[in-house]
Design a protein around this motif. Structure first.
Motif, PDB file in Angstrom:
ATOM      1  N   UNK A 176       0.816  -1.216   0.000  1.00 47.94           N
ATOM      2  CA  UNK A 176       0.000   0.000   0.000  1.00 47.94           C
ATOM      3  C   UNK A 176       0.848   1.264   0.000  1.00 47.94           C
ATOM      4  N   UNK A 177       2.021   1.234   0.633  1.00 55.26           N
ATOM      5  CA  UNK A 177       2.867   2.420   0.711  1.00 55.26           C
ATOM      6  C   UNK A 177       3.973   2.431  -0.345  1.00 55.26           C
ATOM      7  N   UNK A 178       3.896   1.523  -1.305  1.00 52.25           N
ATOM      8  CA  UNK A 178       4.812   1.576  -2.440  1.00 52.25           C
ATOM      9  C   UNK A 178       6.195   1.009  -2.210  1.00 52.25           C
ATOM     10  N   UNK A 179       6.371   0.169  -1.199  1.00 54.28           N
ATOM     11  CA  UNK A 179       7.699  -0.366  -0.917  1.00 54.28           C
ATOM     12  C   UNK A 179       8.021  -1.614  -1.730  1.00 54.28           C
ATOM     13  N   UNK A 180       7.064  -2.094  -2.525  1.00 53.01           N
ATOM     14  CA  UNK A 180       7.315  -3.282  -3.331  1.00 53.01           C
ATOM     15  C   UNK A 180       7.532  -2.942  -4.804  1.00 53.01           C
ATOM     16  N   UNK A 181       7.808  -1.689  -5.094  1.00 58.33           N
ATOM     17  CA  UNK A 181       7.980  -1.278  -6.494  1.00 58.33           C
ATOM     18  C   UNK A 181       9.332  -1.689  -7.065  1.00 58.33           C
ATOM     19  N   UNK A 182      10.342  -1.784  -6.225  1.00 61.20           N
ATOM     20  CA  UNK A 182      11.681  -2.155  -6.702  1.00 61.20           C
ATOM     21  C   UNK A 182      11.764  -3.668  -6.887  1.00 61.20           C
ATOM     22  N   UNK A 183      12.236  -4.095  -8.054  1.00 58.79           N
ATOM     23  CA  UNK A 183      12.294  -5.522  -8.362  1.00 58.79           C
ATOM     24  C   UNK A 183      13.598  -6.111  -7.833  1.00 58.79           C
ATOM     25  N   UNK A 184      13.627  -6.303  -6.527  1.00 54.11           N
ATOM     26  CA  UNK A 184      14.802  -6.864  -5.865  1.00 54.11           C
ATOM     27  C   UNK A 184      14.319  -7.869  -4.824  1.00 54.11           C
ATOM     28  N   UNK A 185      15.154  -8.848  -4.469  1.00 55.72           N
ATOM     29  CA  UNK A 185      14.742  -9.831  -3.465  1.00 55.72           C
ATOM     30  C   UNK A 185      14.299  -9.162  -2.171  1.00 55.72           C
ATOM     31  N   UNK A 186      13.372  -9.819  -1.481  1.00 59.91           N
ATOM     32  CA  UNK A 186      12.820  -9.318  -0.222  1.00 59.91           C
ATOM     33  C   UNK A 186      13.318 -10.215   0.902  1.00 59.91           C
ATOM     34  N   UNK A 187      13.814  -9.605   1.964  1.00 59.34           N
ATOM     35  CA  UNK A 187      14.343 -10.370   3.085  1.00 59.34           C
ATOM     36  C   UNK A 187      13.406 -10.287   4.278  1.00 59.34           C
ATOM     37  N   UNK A 188      13.252 -11.399   4.975  1.00 55.19           N
ATOM     38  CA  UNK A 188      12.493 -11.448   6.228  1.00 55.19           C
ATOM     39  C   UNK A 188      13.482 -11.714   7.351  1.00 55.19           C
ATOM     40  N   UNK A 189      13.371 -10.907   8.416  1.00 51.35           N
ATOM     41  CA  UNK A 189      14.286 -11.010   9.546  1.00 51.35           C
ATOM     42  C   UNK A 189      13.484 -11.089  10.838  1.00 51.35           C
ATOM     43  N   UNK A 190      14.123 -11.537  11.901  1.00 51.95           N
ATOM     44  CA  UNK A 190      13.440 -11.577  13.186  1.00 51.95           C
ATOM     45  C   UNK A 190      14.391 -11.183  14.303  1.00 51.95           C
ATOM     46  N   UNK A 191      13.792 -10.675  15.368  1.00 56.89           N
ATOM     47  CA  UNK A 191      14.523 -10.451  16.606  1.00 56.89           C
ATOM     48  C   UNK A 191      13.517 -10.581  17.742  1.00 56.89           C
ATOM     49  N   UNK A 192      13.739 -11.573  18.578  1.00 61.78           N
ATOM     50  CA  UNK A 192      12.788 -11.816  19.643  1.00 61.78           C
ATOM     51  C   UNK A 192      11.423 -12.127  19.053  1.00 61.78           C
ATOM     52  N   UNK A 193      10.395 -11.422  19.503  1.00 67.88           N
ATOM     53  CA  UNK A 193       9.057 -11.626  18.973  1.00 67.88           C
ATOM     54  C   UNK A 193       8.762 -10.808  17.741  1.00 67.88           C
ATOM     55  N   UNK A 194       9.709  -9.998  17.309  1.00 66.72           N
ATOM     56  CA  UNK A 194       9.486  -9.124  16.157  1.00 66.72           C
ATOM     57  C   UNK A 194       9.829  -9.814  14.850  1.00 66.72           C
ATOM     58  N   UNK A 195       9.082  -9.481  13.800  1.00 63.57           N
ATOM     59  CA  UNK A 195       9.387  -9.891  12.436  1.00 63.57           C
ATOM     60  C   UNK A 195       9.452  -8.648  11.569  1.00 63.57           C
ATOM     61  N   UNK A 196      10.373  -8.668  10.627  1.00 58.99           N
ATOM     62  CA  UNK A 196      10.585  -7.494   9.775  1.00 58.99           C
ATOM     63  C   UNK A 196      10.758  -7.924   8.326  1.00 58.99           C
ATOM     64  N   UNK A 197      10.133  -7.205   7.421  1.00 56.21           N
ATOM     65  CA  UNK A 197      10.319  -7.447   5.997  1.00 56.21           C
ATOM     66  C   UNK A 197      11.061  -6.259   5.406  1.00 56.21           C
ATOM     67  N   UNK A 198      12.219  -6.527   4.807  1.00 56.89           N
ATOM     68  CA  UNK A 198      13.052  -5.461   4.256  1.00 56.89           C
ATOM     69  C   UNK A 198      13.038  -5.534   2.735  1.00 56.89           C
ATOM     70  N   UNK A 199      12.685  -4.425   2.102  1.00 58.97           N
ATOM     71  CA  UNK A 199      12.731  -4.323   0.651  1.00 58.97           C
ATOM     72  C   UNK A 199      13.799  -3.302   0.275  1.00 58.97           C
ATOM     73  N   UNK A 200      14.003  -3.109  -1.014  1.00 58.09           N
ATOM     74  CA  UNK A 200      15.002  -2.140  -1.466  1.00 58.09           C
ATOM     75  C   UNK A 200      14.605  -0.719  -1.124  1.00 58.09           C
ATOM     76  N   UNK A 201      13.332  -0.477  -0.818  1.00 67.58           N
ATOM     77  CA  UNK A 201      12.849   0.886  -0.573  1.00 67.58           C
ATOM     78  C   UNK A 201      12.502   1.170   0.881  1.00 67.58           C
ATOM     79  N   UNK A 202      12.508   0.161   1.730  1.00 64.78           N
ATOM     80  CA  UNK A 202      12.154   0.385   3.126  1.00 64.78           C
ATOM     81  C   UNK A 202      11.747  -0.910   3.794  1.00 64.78           C
TER      82      UNK A 202
END
Length: 219
Positions: A176-202
């Protein structure tokens, strides 16, 4: 905190990109706030789209190192303060932010758990948006209550992104916020109970249900 009133961006087009990012946020919430943090040559813009239960961060490289900055501002005022010709932003006055702005996910210590092709993540995002639209349109007018729509959204966006434990609400927020516009691999990370998805834009970050909801950890 810093006494400077303006920040200059390092790359051409960054101001326009930030205007577009924040404009998408305003479509979800006209009263949205953003927390701005500067460390060295990076400005991080944190926001939380209404009803997504996911924090979103958009990093922007600065033209030169700046003093420490930590300020919560109105998204609407921030958009008005961006100068696309000069590639700069005049910092708006601080506001009293919502509860989420007081605390943020951890900065470091994230462990990679998956790397997915951009296409797979994009297709997952567009598929659930299409499913929500189709199932909503299939309801009789009398059934389209806020409670019914909220329950439908909860059912769909609480599912996990395939091959991960990441709730699809985080993918939906990034889409919805346009962070999937860059055609690059997407990484999923975790720390403790948190999960994070990192794209090329944010990035988007969530704390899945059963681990305290969207509880937060001091930055």
């Amino acid at each position: 905190m810093t006494s400077q009133s303006e920040l200059a961006f390092a790359e051409s087009g960054e101001a326009a990109e930030l205007v577009a990012f924040l404009g998408r946020q305003l479509r979800w919430d006209r009263t949205a706030a953003a927390r701005l943090k500067v460390e060295g040559e990076v400005l991080a813009v944190f926001t939380r789209p209404a009803r997504f239960e996911a924090l979103v961060v958009r990093p922007v490289r600065l033209a030169a190192g700046a003093g420490p900055l930590d300020r919560t501002v109105s998204v609407g005022e921030l958009v008005e303060s961006l100068d696309e010709e000069r590639e700069a932003v005049r910092l708006p006055a601080a506001v009293t932010g919502p509860a989420w702005a007081g605390l943020l996910p951890p900065r470091g210590g994230w462990r990679p758990v998956a790397e997915l092709p951009h296409r797979a993540v994009w297709e997952a995002a567009t598929a659930v948006v299409a499913e929500f639209r189709e199932r909503t349109e299939g309801l009789a007018p009398a059934e389209r209550t806020r409670a019914t729509l909220d329950a439908l959204a909860e059912e769909i966006w609480s599912r996990s992104l395939p091959e991960t434990k990441l709730p699809l609400r985080a993918v939906h927020a990034a889409h919805a916020l346009g962070l999937l516009r860059a055609h690059a691999p997407v990484r999923v990370l975790e720390r403790g109970g948190w999960l994070r998805m990192r794209t090329a834009l944010g990035s988007t970050a969530v704390r899945p249900r059963g681990t305290g909801g969207l509880g937060v950890t001091p930055l």
